[in-house]
Scaffold this motif. Structure first.
Motif, PDB file in Angstrom:
ATOM      1  N   HIS A  91       0.250   0.887   8.395  1.00  0.00           N
ATOM      2  CA  HIS A  91      -1.040   1.389   7.939  1.00  0.00           C
ATOM      3  C   HIS A  91      -2.209   0.517   8.361  1.00  0.00           C
ATOM      4  CE1 HIS A  91       0.672   4.605   5.690  1.00  0.00           C
ATOM      5  NE2 HIS A  91       1.379   3.805   4.925  1.00  0.00           N
TER       6      HIS A  91
ATOM      7  N   ARG B 278      -5.384  -2.998   4.792  1.00  0.00           N
ATOM      8  CA  ARG B 278      -4.887  -1.866   4.013  1.00  0.00           C
ATOM      9  C   ARG B 278      -5.902  -0.736   4.036  1.00  0.00           C
ATOM     10  NH1 ARG B 278       0.444  -2.908   2.439  1.00  0.00           N
ATOM     11  NH2 ARG B 278       0.138  -0.701   2.006  1.00  0.00           N
ATOM     12  N   GLN B 279      -5.406   0.486   4.072  1.00  0.00           N
ATOM     13  CA  GLN B 279      -6.269   1.660   4.074  1.00  0.00           C
ATOM     14  C   GLN B 279      -5.932   2.585   2.903  1.00  0.00           C
ATOM     15  OE1 GLN B 279      -7.625   3.025   8.145  1.00  0.00           O
ATOM     16  NE2 GLN B 279      -5.655   2.132   8.732  1.00  0.00           N
ATOM     17  N   GLU B 280      -5.537   1.972   1.801  1.00  0.00           N
ATOM     18  CA  GLU B 280      -5.281   2.694   0.560  1.00  0.00           C
ATOM     19  C   GLU B 280      -5.865   1.907  -0.604  1.00  0.00           C
ATOM     20  OE1 GLU B 280      -2.723   1.191   2.212  1.00  0.00           O
ATOM     21  OE2 GLU B 280      -1.394   2.702   3.079  1.00  0.00           O
TER      22      GLU B 280
ATOM     23  N   TYR C  59      -5.265   0.521  -4.594  1.00  0.00           N
ATOM     24  CA  TYR C  59      -4.109  -0.139  -5.202  1.00  0.00           C
ATOM     25  C   TYR C  59      -4.151   0.103  -6.704  1.00  0.00           C
ATOM     26  CZ  TYR C  59      -0.770  -3.881  -6.332  1.00  0.00           C
ATOM     27  OH  TYR C  59       0.305  -4.594  -6.782  1.00  0.00           O
TER      28      TYR C  59
ATOM     29  N   TRP D 243       0.258   1.470  -3.431  1.00  0.00           N
ATOM     30  CA  TRP D 243      -0.836   1.754  -2.510  1.00  0.00           C
ATOM     31  C   TRP D 243      -0.997   3.267  -2.438  1.00  0.00           C
ATOM     32  CZ3 TRP D 243      -3.825  -2.138  -1.231  1.00  0.00           C
ATOM     33  CH2 TRP D 243      -3.293  -3.442  -1.295  1.00  0.00           C
ATOM     34  N   VAL D 244      -2.187   3.754  -2.810  1.00  0.00           N
ATOM     35  CA  VAL D 244      -2.381   5.190  -3.005  1.00  0.00           C
ATOM     36  C   VAL D 244      -3.654   5.688  -2.314  1.00  0.00           C
ATOM     37  CG1 VAL D 244      -1.153   5.188  -5.207  1.00  0.00           C
ATOM     38  CG2 VAL D 244      -3.622   4.813  -5.180  1.00  0.00           C
ATOM     39  N   GLN D 245      -3.661   6.971  -2.003  1.00  0.00           N
ATOM     40  CA  GLN D 245      -4.838   7.653  -1.483  1.00  0.00           C
ATOM     41  C   GLN D 245      -5.638   8.242  -2.640  1.00  0.00           C
ATOM     42  OE1 GLN D 245      -5.851   7.556   1.607  1.00  0.00           O
ATOM     43  NE2 GLN D 245      -4.017   6.545   2.424  1.00  0.00           N
TER      44      GLN D 245
ATOM     45  N   ASP E  48     -11.707  10.271   2.341  1.00  0.00           N
ATOM     46  CA  ASP E  48     -11.866   8.854   2.615  1.00  0.00           C
ATOM     47  C   ASP E  48     -13.244   8.608   3.215  1.00  0.00           C
ATOM     48  OD1 ASP E  48     -11.692   9.658   5.284  1.00  0.00           O
ATOM     49  OD2 ASP E  48      -9.596   9.058   5.474  1.00  0.00           O
TER      50      ASP E  48
ATOM     51  N   VAL F 117     -10.914   4.092   4.227  1.00  0.00           N
ATOM     52  CA  VAL F 117     -10.277   3.828   2.940  1.00  0.00           C
ATOM     53  C   VAL F 117     -10.546   4.996   2.000  1.00  0.00           C
ATOM     54  CG1 VAL F 117     -10.444   1.318   3.195  1.00  0.00           C
ATOM     55  CG2 VAL F 117     -12.300   2.567   2.084  1.00  0.00           C
ATOM     56  N   PRO F 118      -9.764   5.148   0.943  1.00  0.00           N
ATOM     57  CA  PRO F 118      -9.908   6.295   0.044  1.00  0.00           C
ATOM     58  C   PRO F 118     -11.275   6.343  -0.641  1.00  0.00           C
ATOM     59  CG  PRO F 118      -7.814   5.190  -0.315  1.00  0.00           C
ATOM     60  CD  PRO F 118      -8.614   4.297   0.571  1.00  0.00           C
TER      61      PRO F 118
ATOM     62  N   ASP G 188      -9.461   9.023 -10.178  1.00  0.00           N
ATOM     63  CA  ASP G 188      -8.674   7.882  -9.714  1.00  0.00           C
ATOM     64  C   ASP G 188      -8.951   6.645 -10.560  1.00  0.00           C
ATOM     65  OD1 ASP G 188      -7.694   9.070  -6.980  1.00  0.00           O
ATOM     66  OD2 ASP G 188      -9.853   9.401  -7.001  1.00  0.00           O
TER      67      ASP G 188
END
Length: 510
Positions: free
Chosen positions: A16, A32-34, A36, A41-43, A49, A64-65, A71
């Motif tokens: 990722h 990281r592209q999610e 936390y 690690w979540v979208q 994004d 990133v999300p 959320d």
């Protein structure tokens, strides 16, 4: 990045993570592209994004999300559930995890510094300095976790014993700014976690990658799920996310570093729940140079206090006050230093020590401040506009003949602009320095020890640098007075915002 810089950095593979390096792409484990949440690690639930760009060249680094209130509520719920067990851990257990986190940051500093430079634009040497600064808070609070002491009070009754203990407040919302995206996460989270609090971190939309990267290392260190959470959001979703982080009944306190205007809004939103709050807000620091000062030392201090991160620091020297007797010599000395010591460019290039501004909004604001000040009579000694490199780069600028009614004196500049005025007496300098609603930091240079004590006591700010332009450190109580904030970060006092005192009264003991 130069080929040499690319060659000397070893990257780990992760499916990722992508980072730009010249014309190619290298895979890096820490990008990281999610978000936390609860150890995962979540979208974003919406599937949306937003892009993170390099301010030096406008290129996209990652996406990133774009998380919203839904959320954020999940993150708060996770932190709230985790608090039950986390608050019951021993100080030694929390200390060990923080120390493990510190060790991992130390082992990955080069990777983290390159990532920081790409998203924040600061020179690589400054990013490396920030990583040292940021990791020092993890080390400091790994030690302070074991030193959160209570007290025994003296009762006036023979049948009672009085004890005060400190306990963690609960879930802490941590909202960090873009100008120090690593250090201000570790400074806040280190204190919160050491105290026994869990946290939800909201990094700035311009620089979320450094927060995600350092939290990835916290994950590797073994912090339990839900103890640390990171919610990323675009400018569009940030107001809603911020409001929920302030108003949720499951959040016990909030720590925010940023502008005074936003800080006031968050303060108001926290009022409905009577939240514990820590605010580190804008500054308008005076940098006073008395006739007795050593000019060379004062100029060296100003170069640090003004041009670190291209002037984009809350404690940056904003109003330079120089006494009549050395005014001309000092202006010439500053001009010489700025002209020979600053190299503007992409922070990953060798020799560069001033990068771009963070975004177009900051550039336009700086152009307005300088333009209005020059129109009001300020003299441009050097610089005064956009750099030949274009984009978000701005020339290191010196303005002289500045008066108190000019916008560069009334507003926080937050850019590489030195605004210089002259004064005659010590009392006049102190009066000018205190003539602001801000009270974060001030600096002054004098070799008169009596004057040093007098002026230090009279200046209305939470911090004062005396013959010193670099005052930040993990062991110091960082914070302001007046409209520059509430509370302190760093030092043993950084624990105060995340603990409350419980009074225990034991009766019938005689």
């Amino acid at each position: 990045m130069t080929a040499l810089a690319c060659a000397r950095i070893t990257y780990k593979l992760h499916r990722h993570a992508a980072v730009f390096c010249g014309q190619g792409v290298r895979w890096a484990s820490l990008l990281r592209q999610e978000g936390y949440i609860n150890g995962q690690w979540v979208q974003a639930m919406s599937g949306k994004d937003f892009k993170v760009t390099n301010p030096a060249n406008g290129k996209t680094i990652a996406s990133v999300p774009d998380m919203d209130e839904r959320d954020t509520q999940v993150a708060i719920d996770a932190a709230y559930a985790a608090f039950t067990s986390w608050q019951a851990t021993t100080a030694k257990e929390r200390s060990a995890l923080l120390r493990r986190w510190y060790d991992l940051v130390e082992a990955n500093k080069e990777d983290l510094a390159i990532l920081l430079t790409q998203e924040a634009g600061k020179p690589l040497s400054e990013s490396q300095g920030e990583l040292n600064y940021g990791s020092s808070f993890l080390e400091w609070y790994a030690e302070e976790a074991k030193r959160i002491y209570g007290e025994v009070g003296q009762s006036q009754s023979k049948s009672k014993e009085i004890i005060f203990i400190r306990q963690p407040i609960g879930v802490a919302s941590l909202i960090s700014p873009w100008n120090f995206p690593n250090a201000l996460v570790t400074r806040k989270a280190g204190a919160a976690l050491a105290s026994g609090c869990t946290c939800v971190i909201k990094p700035a939309e311009d620089t979320p990658l450094s927060a995600l990267a350092v939290v990835d290392l916290a994950h590797q260190a073994g912090f339990p799920p839900g103890v640390i959470n990171v919610v990323t959001a675009s400018r569009t979703n940030t107001p809603g996310v911020g409001k929920l982080l302030c108003t949720s009944p499951k959040v016990a306190g909030i720590s925010f570093t940023g502008s005074t205007a936003v800080g006031k809004l968050l303060y108001e939103q926290c009022a409905s729940g009577i939240k514990r709050i820590g605010l580190e807000l804008g500054g308008n620091a005076a940098f006073i140079v008395f006739d007795s000062a050593d000019i060379k030392t004062a100029v060296e201090g100003l170069m640090v206090a003004k041009f670190r991160n291209a002037g984009q620091a809350c404690i940056s020297a904003n109003r330079v006050l120089v006494q009549d007797g050395i005014y001309s010599k000092f202006v010439e000395a500053v001009k010489a230093a700025v002209g020979t010591e600053l190299e503007v460019g992409d922070g990953l290039e060798k020799g560069v020590n001033q990068g771009p501004l963070i975004n177009d909004s900051q550039l336009k604001r700086l152009e307005r401040i300088v333009g209005e000040s020059v129109a009001a009579g300020a003299e441009v000694v050097m610089g005064g506009g956009g750099h030949k490199l274009g984009g978000l780069f701005y020339q290191p600028t010196i303005l002289s003949g500045v008066t108190q009614d000019m916008v560069c004196f009334k507003e926080e500049i937050f850019g590489p602009v030195v605004a210089i005025t002259r004064f005659k007496t010590e009392d006049e300098a102190v009066a000018i320095a205190n003539a602001t609603e801000c009270g974060l930091a001030n600096y002054f240079y004098s070799r008169d020890i009596s004057q040093a004590w007098r002026v230090a006591r009279k200046l209305e700010s939470g911090m004062v640098g005396i013959n010193e332009g670099l005052i930040s450190a993990a062991e110091v109580a960082f914070g302001g007075i007046k409209q520059s904030g509430i509370g302190r970060e760093g030092s043993r006092h950084g624990i105060d915002d995340y603990t409350y005192i419980k009074y225990l009264c034991f009766g019938g003991v005689n």
